[in-house]
Write a protein that holds these residues in place. Structure first.
Motif, PDB file in Angstrom:
ATOM      1  N   SER A  74       0.804  -1.224   0.000  1.00 38.70           N
ATOM      2  CA  SER A  74       0.000   0.000   0.000  1.00 38.70           C
ATOM      3  C   SER A  74       0.837   1.273   0.000  1.00 38.70           C
ATOM      4  O   SER A  74       0.466   2.257  -0.658  1.00 38.70           O
ATOM      5  CB  SER A  74      -0.975  -0.003   1.183  1.00 38.70           C
ATOM      6  N   PRO A  75       1.977   1.332   0.716  1.00 39.44           N
ATOM      7  CA  PRO A  75       2.803   2.546   0.640  1.00 39.44           C
ATOM      8  C   PRO A  75       3.277   2.865  -0.771  1.00 39.44           C
ATOM      9  O   PRO A  75       3.465   4.036  -1.112  1.00 39.44           O
ATOM     10  CB  PRO A  75       3.986   2.217   1.559  1.00 39.44           C
ATOM     11  N   ILE A  76       3.466   1.841  -1.601  1.00 33.49           N
ATOM     12  CA  ILE A  76       3.850   2.078  -2.994  1.00 33.49           C
ATOM     13  C   ILE A  76       2.729   2.816  -3.709  1.00 33.49           C
ATOM     14  O   ILE A  76       2.974   3.744  -4.495  1.00 33.49           O
ATOM     15  CB  ILE A  76       4.161   0.750  -3.710  1.00 33.49           C
ATOM     16  N   ALA A  77       1.484   2.401  -3.430  1.00 30.16           N
ATOM     17  CA  ALA A  77       0.338   3.059  -4.054  1.00 30.16           C
ATOM     18  C   ALA A  77       0.269   4.526  -3.651  1.00 30.16           C
ATOM     19  O   ALA A  77       0.017   5.407  -4.479  1.00 30.16           O
ATOM     20  CB  ALA A  77      -0.952   2.339  -3.670  1.00 30.16           C
ATOM     21  N   VAL A 136      -4.608  -1.973  -3.548  1.00 26.82           N
ATOM     22  CA  VAL A 136      -3.468  -1.577  -4.386  1.00 26.82           C
ATOM     23  C   VAL A 136      -3.921  -0.987  -5.719  1.00 26.82           C
ATOM     24  O   VAL A 136      -3.721   0.188  -6.007  1.00 26.82           O
ATOM     25  CB  VAL A 136      -2.517  -2.768  -4.619  1.00 26.82           C
ATOM     26  N   PHE A 137      -4.553  -1.817  -6.545  1.00 26.47           N
ATOM     27  CA  PHE A 137      -4.841  -1.381  -7.912  1.00 26.47           C
ATOM     28  C   PHE A 137      -5.813  -0.213  -7.986  1.00 26.47           C
ATOM     29  O   PHE A 137      -5.699   0.633  -8.879  1.00 26.47           O
ATOM     30  CB  PHE A 137      -5.365  -2.556  -8.742  1.00 26.47           C
ATOM     31  N   ASP A 138      -6.785  -0.169  -7.072  1.00 29.96           N
ATOM     32  CA  ASP A 138      -7.738   0.938  -7.096  1.00 29.96           C
ATOM     33  C   ASP A 138      -7.068   2.273  -6.787  1.00 29.96           C
ATOM     34  O   ASP A 138      -7.667   3.333  -7.002  1.00 29.96           O
ATOM     35  CB  ASP A 138      -8.880   0.687  -6.107  1.00 29.96           C
ATOM     36  N   HIS A 139      -5.837   2.238  -6.275  1.00 21.70           N
ATOM     37  CA  HIS A 139      -5.091   3.469  -6.020  1.00 21.70           C
ATOM     38  C   HIS A 139      -4.037   3.717  -7.101  1.00 21.70           C
ATOM     39  O   HIS A 139      -3.879   4.832  -7.587  1.00 21.70           O
ATOM     40  CB  HIS A 139      -4.412   3.401  -4.645  1.00 21.70           C
ATOM     41  N   VAL A 140      -3.315   2.652  -7.462  1.00 18.50           N
ATOM     42  CA  VAL A 140      -2.201   2.806  -8.412  1.00 18.50           C
ATOM     43  C   VAL A 140      -2.694   3.086  -9.830  1.00 18.50           C
ATOM     44  O   VAL A 140      -2.173   3.976 -10.514  1.00 18.50           O
ATOM     45  CB  VAL A 140      -1.311   1.553  -8.404  1.00 18.50           C
ATOM     46  N   LEU A 141      -3.703   2.339 -10.284  1.00 14.33           N
ATOM     47  CA  LEU A 141      -4.115   2.466 -11.684  1.00 14.33           C
ATOM     48  C   LEU A 141      -4.661   3.859 -12.020  1.00 14.33           C
ATOM     49  O   LEU A 141      -4.273   4.431 -13.045  1.00 14.33           O
ATOM     50  CB  LEU A 141      -5.143   1.378 -12.038  1.00 14.33           C
ATOM     51  N   GLU A 146      -3.600   8.815 -14.867  1.00 17.32           N
ATOM     52  CA  GLU A 146      -3.577  10.282 -14.856  1.00 17.32           C
ATOM     53  C   GLU A 146      -2.257  10.817 -15.407  1.00 17.32           C
ATOM     54  O   GLU A 146      -2.223  11.864 -16.067  1.00 17.32           O
ATOM     55  CB  GLU A 146      -3.818  10.803 -13.441  1.00 17.32           C
ATOM     56  N   ILE A 147      -1.172  10.109 -15.160  1.00 17.98           N
ATOM     57  CA  ILE A 147       0.121  10.520 -15.724  1.00 17.98           C
ATOM     58  C   ILE A 147       0.031  10.547 -17.253  1.00 17.98           C
ATOM     59  O   ILE A 147       0.512  11.482 -17.903  1.00 17.98           O
ATOM     60  CB  ILE A 147       1.239   9.558 -15.272  1.00 17.98           C
ATOM     61  N   ILE A 148      -0.594   9.531 -17.824  1.00 17.83           N
ATOM     62  CA  ILE A 148      -0.733   9.468 -19.275  1.00 17.83           C
ATOM     63  C   ILE A 148      -1.660  10.569 -19.776  1.00 17.83           C
ATOM     64  O   ILE A 148      -1.372  11.248 -20.765  1.00 17.83           O
ATOM     65  CB  ILE A 148      -1.246   8.078 -19.703  1.00 17.83           C
TER      66      ILE A 148
END
Length: 218
Positions: A74-77, A136-141, A146-148
């Motif tokens: 989670s900290p990575i997210a 994880v994915f609901d935060h990272v994706l 958004e970067i793209i």
């Protein structure tokens, strides 16, 4: 009567450390035996606790796995989300920073072991996949998408589909882990995520075909 010179019980002496010790024991057993074949009693024994003491911190085995995800992944997210604020001036640098974050984080065996467990167990335990997606994915994706989007808006990227492009970008890392953990197909140098990511970024930024000027085609 308790001997005043005897050491305090491990639980009492190190109460503040017990959740992490439970998580460490669980991670070791999940990695060795698999999630489905590990019991809370086994985790408790490995951690040097009673089963009841484990339940003081984690109400179920799934809660223990959730604790592992929150501690390791989670900290990575959270850090990935921070890359999007403010709007990046250099989309390439931001993507490189995102992948460097992933490579550095998954370079820690305790962090890497968590998605490995999830990959192995998610097929037979859908609730694990749902939990990992939520944590994880609901935060990272959304952050990576958004970067793209910001890269397109700033004119740095072509007008591609942000969500599909993200899947293309993160796909090599997922496949890399699947081949190793599910099919036991390991590169000669091991997982070497840092090398994979550098190779992936090189292809992403520069392509794989030679330019027409450098082509040897007739």
């Amino acid at each position: 009567m308790t001997d005043p010179d005897s050491p305090e019980p491990k639980f009492r002496r190190r109460a503040e450390a017990r959740p992490d010790e439970v998580l460490d024991a669980a991670l070791s057993l999940f990695d060795e035996k698999g999630y489905a074949h590990t019991s809370v009693a086994q985790i408790a024994k490995t951690a040097g606790l009673s089963k009841g003491a484990v339940y003081l911190y984690f109400p179920s085995k799934q809660a223990i796995l959730e604790g592992l995800v929150r501690r390791a992944v989670s900290p990575i997210a959270t850090r990935a989300q921070a890359l999007v604020e403010p709007t990046p001036d250099d989309a390439r640098a931001t993507l490189r920073a995102l992948f460097s974050l992933i490579a550095t984080s998954l370079g820690d065996p305790k962090v890497l072991a968590v998605p490995k467990v999830v990959i192995r167990e998610a097929v037979v335990a859908p609730e694990i996949a749902a939990m990992y997606r939520r944590e994880v994915f609901d935060h990272v994706l959304p952050a990576a998408t958004e970067i793209i989007r910001q890269g397109i808006a700033s004119g740095q990227l072509r007008a591609v589909d942000p969500e599909l492009t993200l899947r293309s970008i993160i796909g090599p890392i997922v496949v890399h882990l699947l081949l190793a953990e599910i099919f036991d197909i390991m590169p000669e140098d091991g997982l070497s995520l840092d090398q994979l990511i550098e190779n992936h970024l090189d292809i992403l930024f520069h392509g794989v075909f030679l330019s027409p000027e450098g082509s040897t085609d007739a």
